[in-house]
Design an enzyme around this catalytic site. Sequence first.
Site, PDB file in Angstrom:
ATOM      1  N   ASP A 208     -10.987  -5.997   1.529  1.00 35.17           N
ATOM      2  CA  ASP A 208     -12.021  -6.778   0.864  1.00 35.17           C
ATOM      3  C   ASP A 208     -11.660  -6.794  -0.619  1.00 35.17           C
ATOM      4  O   ASP A 208     -11.493  -5.728  -1.229  1.00 35.17           O
ATOM      5  CB  ASP A 208     -13.395  -6.114   1.004  1.00 35.17           C
ATOM      6  CG  ASP A 208     -13.972  -6.207   2.398  1.00 35.17           C
ATOM      7  OD1 ASP A 208     -13.293  -6.707   3.312  1.00 35.17           O
ATOM      8  OD2 ASP A 208     -15.121  -5.748   2.580  1.00 35.17           O
TER       9      ASP A 208
ATOM     10  N   HIS B 159      -5.781  -2.384   5.658  1.00 32.44           N
ATOM     11  CA  HIS B 159      -5.386  -2.702   7.019  1.00 32.44           C
ATOM     12  C   HIS B 159      -4.080  -3.488   7.035  1.00 32.44           C
ATOM     13  O   HIS B 159      -3.655  -4.038   6.019  1.00 32.44           O
ATOM     14  CB  HIS B 159      -6.493  -3.501   7.709  1.00 32.44           C
ATOM     15  CG  HIS B 159      -7.783  -2.744   7.845  1.00 32.44           C
ATOM     16  ND1 HIS B 159      -8.281  -2.329   9.065  1.00 32.44           N
ATOM     17  CD2 HIS B 159      -8.671  -2.319   6.911  1.00 32.44           C
ATOM     18  CE1 HIS B 159      -9.420  -1.681   8.876  1.00 32.44           C
ATOM     19  NE2 HIS B 159      -9.676  -1.672   7.571  1.00 32.44           N
TER      20      HIS B 159
ATOM     21  N   SER C 129      -9.027   0.235  -6.549  1.00 33.44           N
ATOM     22  CA  SER C 129      -7.664  -0.057  -6.959  1.00 33.44           C
ATOM     23  C   SER C 129      -7.257  -1.469  -6.563  1.00 33.44           C
ATOM     24  O   SER C 129      -8.099  -2.350  -6.451  1.00 33.44           O
ATOM     25  CB  SER C 129      -6.687   0.968  -6.376  1.00 33.44           C
ATOM     26  OG  SER C 129      -5.476   0.926  -7.089  1.00 33.44           O
TER      27      SER C 129
END
Length: 266
Positions: A86, A142, A227
């Site tokens: 995200d 992911h 980050s």
Amino acid sequence: MKITFFRLLTELSSRKTVSRLTGAFAKSRASRTFIAQFAKTYGIRVEDAEKALHEYASLNDFFTRRLKPGLRPVHTADNSVVSPVDALITGMGDIREGTMLSVKGQDYTVEELLAHSPRRINYTNGYFYVLYLSPTDYHRIHAPISGTIIEKEHIPGKVYPVNDFGLKHMRRVLSRNERLITYMQHGTGEVAVVKVGALNVSSIQYVSPLPEKLSAGDELAYFEFGSTVVLLMESGTYEARSDLTVGSKVKMGEALGTLKPAQSSR
């Protein structure tokens, strides 16, 4: 003058020692009392979390939380490249002769980002995304493709902030910060997932156990505090979605573009 002052403060606080101290507290049971306030301050959707707030053992445990099943559907077309996180897109575009142009006004070379890896040649005229995760975001990373991990590399470095201020006013932070790089092979080439450490990121961790083969959307790693991920696609292998631009928000599993079919050898 103000920019120079803040740049100096950031330089002084960019040592790993500071982040280690912050991380140690975030992992302590004492930090549990800050979870609810942290979630409220950053507008985190606590209802999306896998567990109730009181079930998290520490602030770090909450920060690296998983989401409830089904909240991030993965675009499953065989040739899709999906967002690994995200994030806010803070840079994207063609890599031109090994250079990623105008990431918040600064140019970066693939060579410096990948710390002179021989694999850099594969991305000379590829495609890149810079994906920034704010404290509000879900912080697990992911797999962007279905493929095989062919190499992993840890690059030591600083922990400068990678937010808007850091990217604009600090010198080339994406290639100076600590990085954890995963190279994945797919049917027509490879992808580099560059996980960039930042201020107060106490570490970047792979999931354990980490399988050699992953499907798009499988867990790969996670940040302990916010980050950036830089995603590189090999030259001649990728076509980006035309409706995404710098400033677009993307969710993990959302299609970023498609892999091109292998070129005929005839």
